[in-house]
Scaffold this motif. Structure first.
Motif, PDB file in Angstrom:
ATOM      1  N   SER A  64       0.827  -1.202   0.000  1.00  0.00           N
ATOM      2  CA  SER A  64       0.000   0.000   0.000  1.00  0.00           C
ATOM      3  C   SER A  64       0.863   1.254   0.000  1.00  0.00           C
ATOM      4  CB  SER A  64      -0.927  -0.003   1.221  1.00  0.00           C
ATOM      5  OG  SER A  64      -1.779  -1.127   1.208  1.00  0.00           O
ATOM      6  N   GLY A  65       2.007   1.197   0.664  1.00  0.00           N
ATOM      7  CA  GLY A  65       2.891   2.357   0.723  1.00  0.00           C
ATOM      8  C   GLY A  65       3.464   2.744  -0.621  1.00  0.00           C
ATOM      9  N   ALA A  66       3.436   1.814  -1.580  1.00  0.00           N
ATOM     10  CA  ALA A  66       3.969   2.120  -2.901  1.00  0.00           C
ATOM     11  C   ALA A  66       3.180   3.222  -3.581  1.00  0.00           C
ATOM     12  CB  ALA A  66       3.966   0.860  -3.772  1.00  0.00           C
ATOM     13  N   VAL A  67       1.889   3.328  -3.285  1.00  0.00           N
ATOM     14  CA  VAL A  67       1.072   4.374  -3.897  1.00  0.00           C
ATOM     15  C   VAL A  67       1.534   5.742  -3.410  1.00  0.00           C
ATOM     16  CG1 VAL A  67      -1.261   5.261  -4.194  1.00  0.00           C
ATOM     17  CG2 VAL A  67      -0.878   2.804  -4.007  1.00  0.00           C
ATOM     18  N   LEU A  68       1.724   5.887  -2.103  1.00  0.00           N
ATOM     19  CA  LEU A  68       2.199   7.149  -1.553  1.00  0.00           C
ATOM     20  C   LEU A  68       3.592   7.464  -2.075  1.00  0.00           C
ATOM     21  CD1 LEU A  68       1.997   9.592   0.288  1.00  0.00           C
ATOM     22  CD2 LEU A  68       2.758   8.146   2.182  1.00  0.00           C
ATOM     23  N   ASP A  69       4.436   6.451  -2.192  1.00  0.00           N
ATOM     24  CA  ASP A  69       5.792   6.667  -2.702  1.00  0.00           C
ATOM     25  C   ASP A  69       5.747   7.232  -4.118  1.00  0.00           C
ATOM     26  OD1 ASP A  69       8.752   6.214  -2.441  1.00  0.00           O
ATOM     27  OD2 ASP A  69       8.369   4.923  -4.168  1.00  0.00           O
ATOM     28  N   ARG A  70       4.908   6.655  -4.974  1.00  0.00           N
ATOM     29  CA  ARG A  70       4.761   7.158  -6.346  1.00  0.00           C
ATOM     30  C   ARG A  70       4.193   8.570  -6.348  1.00  0.00           C
ATOM     31  NH1 ARG A  70       0.810   3.119  -8.580  1.00  0.00           N
ATOM     32  NH2 ARG A  70       0.715   4.566 -10.349  1.00  0.00           N
ATOM     33  N   PHE A  71       3.212   8.810  -5.489  1.00  0.00           N
ATOM     34  CA  PHE A  71       2.606  10.142  -5.409  1.00  0.00           C
ATOM     35  C   PHE A  71       3.647  11.189  -5.022  1.00  0.00           C
ATOM     36  CE2 PHE A  71       0.632  13.454  -2.758  1.00  0.00           C
ATOM     37  CZ  PHE A  71      -0.265  13.999  -3.653  1.00  0.00           C
ATOM     38  N   LEU A  72       4.477  10.898  -4.028  1.00  0.00           N
ATOM     39  CA  LEU A  72       5.480  11.855  -3.564  1.00  0.00           C
ATOM     40  C   LEU A  72       6.535  12.116  -4.635  1.00  0.00           C
ATOM     41  CD1 LEU A  72       5.979  10.679   0.128  1.00  0.00           C
ATOM     42  CD2 LEU A  72       4.820  12.753  -0.662  1.00  0.00           C
ATOM     43  N   HIS A  73       6.937  11.076  -5.349  1.00  0.00           N
ATOM     44  CA  HIS A  73       7.917  11.274  -6.422  1.00  0.00           C
ATOM     45  C   HIS A  73       7.353  12.178  -7.515  1.00  0.00           C
ATOM     46  CE1 HIS A  73      10.398   8.025  -4.732  1.00  0.00           C
ATOM     47  NE2 HIS A  73      11.352   8.469  -5.515  1.00  0.00           N
ATOM     48  N   LYS A  74       6.115  11.933  -7.894  1.00  0.00           N
ATOM     49  CA  LYS A  74       5.511  12.759  -8.935  1.00  0.00           C
ATOM     50  C   LYS A  74       5.268  14.178  -8.441  1.00  0.00           C
ATOM     51  CE  LYS A  74       3.433   8.776 -11.210  1.00  0.00           C
ATOM     52  NZ  LYS A  74       4.339   8.859 -12.369  1.00  0.00           N
ATOM     53  N   LEU A  75       4.937  14.336  -7.168  1.00  0.00           N
ATOM     54  CA  LEU A  75       4.766  15.666  -6.602  1.00  0.00           C
ATOM     55  C   LEU A  75       6.083  16.431  -6.632  1.00  0.00           C
ATOM     56  CD1 LEU A  75       2.992  17.743  -5.096  1.00  0.00           C
ATOM     57  CD2 LEU A  75       3.649  16.603  -2.952  1.00  0.00           C
ATOM     58  N   ILE A 127      -6.604  -1.832 -10.661  1.00  0.00           N
ATOM     59  CA  ILE A 127      -7.142  -0.540 -11.078  1.00  0.00           C
ATOM     60  C   ILE A 127      -6.084   0.522 -10.832  1.00  0.00           C
ATOM     61  CG2 ILE A 127      -8.988   1.138 -10.688  1.00  0.00           C
ATOM     62  CD1 ILE A 127     -10.595  -1.383  -9.548  1.00  0.00           C
ATOM     63  N   ASP A 128      -5.725   1.217 -11.879  1.00  0.00           N
ATOM     64  CA  ASP A 128      -4.605   2.160 -11.836  1.00  0.00           C
ATOM     65  C   ASP A 128      -5.083   3.583 -11.554  1.00  0.00           C
ATOM     66  OD1 ASP A 128      -1.742   2.754 -12.285  1.00  0.00           O
ATOM     67  OD2 ASP A 128      -2.502   3.903 -13.977  1.00  0.00           O
ATOM     68  N   GLN A 129      -4.518   4.205 -10.516  1.00  0.00           N
ATOM     69  CA  GLN A 129      -4.829   5.600 -10.215  1.00  0.00           C
ATOM     70  C   GLN A 129      -3.946   6.507 -11.082  1.00  0.00           C
ATOM     71  OE1 GLN A 129      -5.830   6.880  -6.277  1.00  0.00           O
ATOM     72  NE2 GLN A 129      -5.192   4.938  -5.367  1.00  0.00           N
ATOM     73  N   PRO A 130      -4.516   7.510 -11.746  1.00  0.00           N
ATOM     74  CA  PRO A 130      -3.727   8.395 -12.618  1.00  0.00           C
ATOM     75  C   PRO A 130      -2.972   9.442 -11.799  1.00  0.00           C
ATOM     76  CG  PRO A 130      -6.010   9.093 -12.626  1.00  0.00           C
ATOM     77  CD  PRO A 130      -5.962   7.845 -11.768  1.00  0.00           C
ATOM     78  N   LEU A 131      -1.887   9.016 -11.144  1.00  0.00           N
ATOM     79  CA  LEU A 131      -1.220   9.886 -10.187  1.00  0.00           C
ATOM     80  C   LEU A 131      -0.579  11.115 -10.833  1.00  0.00           C
ATOM     81  CD1 LEU A 131       0.365   7.298  -7.723  1.00  0.00           C
ATOM     82  CD2 LEU A 131      -1.739   8.616  -7.485  1.00  0.00           C
ATOM     83  N   ASP A 132      -0.124  10.983 -12.083  1.00  0.00           N
ATOM     84  CA  ASP A 132       0.399  12.174 -12.775  1.00  0.00           C
ATOM     85  C   ASP A 132      -0.680  13.247 -12.865  1.00  0.00           C
ATOM     86  OD1 ASP A 132       3.154  11.838 -13.519  1.00  0.00           O
ATOM     87  OD2 ASP A 132       2.521  10.219 -14.827  1.00  0.00           O
ATOM     88  N   ASP A 133      -1.882  12.823 -13.217  1.00  0.00           N
ATOM     89  CA  ASP A 133      -2.988  13.771 -13.338  1.00  0.00           C
ATOM     90  C   ASP A 133      -3.427  14.287 -11.967  1.00  0.00           C
ATOM     91  OD1 ASP A 133      -2.953  13.349 -16.064  1.00  0.00           O
ATOM     92  OD2 ASP A 133      -4.526  11.823 -16.012  1.00  0.00           O
TER      93      ASP A 133
END
Length: 354
Positions: A74-85, A290-296
């Protein structure tokens, strides 16, 4: 290193004009701004960040709290979000400050300290929940923020609260329908205990799409804490039903991985499973998700805070004329775990034994 004086000389303007272009571009004529910006680009000049912060009382920094990792999936989602941020913030000449806190109240203590010291211009909230005290305090104290997650149980269109969220209901609904189109007759659901804004939305999407009669749906739904072991236990109880499900859609990849392990242990490789978040683990094990569009998500969050470009925080709108929230639609990424027919799985296993 080029200086302000060097830029002023090349652009044939005063030092103050260069400063205005950097710190208050809206007060400078467009033709002059263009000339100064061309000089800045030509010389490779970068303003001294510390001096600018002292002068403008702006830090050009976004604050965001991170939660402790649980199972690493689950932490991988936050990790991806922070990198893109961090990547998109850098393109606006913004920095990201990460901090930790024990709970929401402790997070607000950090927010007060960072805000009072002008260390942060705005905040990004994650993991919003029903009765979230952070949202109430930030809006009442006019602290600029945007949340990744809607205000559960509160007014969705309050112009003081800028938020971005992913439509989990739509994502799970699409996944459930896809499973049924691939031949599944009984699609079960594994999610989180209610009340959970995000979890309740994902379960609602399953309820809207599943072909299981309404009177039987409670038998085919499980609510457990997030985690692989929880997903395994929930799937085991579903597979023990007399009319066991032939597919399961889950609220997270952690739960879905547990369901896959349960299916393997029960010798039912034909069980189709779909997770949520499309983590690297899902890709590695061939799990549909189901893929969250984190870039968007990140782009929308920064736009709501700072406008289409730049790093000046937008003032809070006084009306609903300007959108202050975005609800984005995820997409289903299909892999072998959800779309193979039973005979295809059996064939794949047989060929692997030779």
């Amino acid at each position: 290193m080029p200086t302000v004086e060097d830029v002023a000389e090349l652009a044939q303007v005063s030092r103050q004009t260069v400063s205005n272009v950097i710190n208050s571009p809206e007060i400078v004529r467009e033709s002059t701004r263009t000339r100064v910006q061309e000089a800045i680009d030509s010389l490779g000049y970068r303003p001294h960040a510390s001096a600018r912060r002292l002068r403008t009382r702006k830090s050009s920094t976004i604050g965001v709290r991170i939660d402790p990792l649980r199972d690493g999936i689950s932490g991988a989602v936050l990790d991806r979000f922070l990198h893109k941020l961090a990547e998109q913030a850098d393109s606006r000449d913004l920095r990201v400050m990460i901090f930790t806190a024990r709970d929401a109240d402790d997070e607000l203590q950090h927010v007060r300290r960072l805000r009072d010291g002008s260390d942060v211009d705005a905040f990004v909230l994650i993991a919003t929940f029903h009765g979230d005290p952070r949202i109430e305090w930030l809006t009442e104290n006019d602290v600029p923020f945007v949340s990744f997650g809607r205000p559960w149980g509160a007014e969705l269109d309050d112009p003081r609260h800028r938020w971005v969220d992913v439509d989990g209901r739509a994502g799970v609904r699409e996944a459930t329908r896809a499973l049924q189109q691939h031949g599944a007759r009984r699609v079960a659901f594994i999610g989180w205990p209610s009340p959970s804004g995000t979890g309740d939305e994902r379960r609602a999407g399953w309820g809207e799409a599943t072909s299981i009669p309404a009177r039987d749906r409670a038998r085919y739904a499980r609510e457990v804490e997030d985690g692989v072991s929880s997903g395994t236990a929930a799937a085991e109880s579903l597979l023990a039903l007399e009319d066991a499900p032939d597919a399961i859609v889950c609220a997270s990849d952690s739960l879905a991985l547990g369901a896959m392990l349960a299916a393997r242990a029960a010798s039912v490789p034909e069980l189709r499973v779909v997770g949520f978040d499309n983590t690297p683990v899902a890709a590695a094990v061939g799990l549909s998700s189901i893929d969250q569009p984190l870039d968007d998500v990140v782009a929308a969050a920064l736009t709501l805070l700072f406008g289409d470009s730049g790093n000046n925080v937008r003032p809070n709108p006084n009306s609903n004329e300007e959108p202050t929230n975005r609800l984005l639609v995820p997409r289903l990424v299909e892999r072998r775990s959800s779309h193979l027919m039973p005979d295809e799985i059996t064939g794949a296993q047989s060929s692997g034994n030779h």
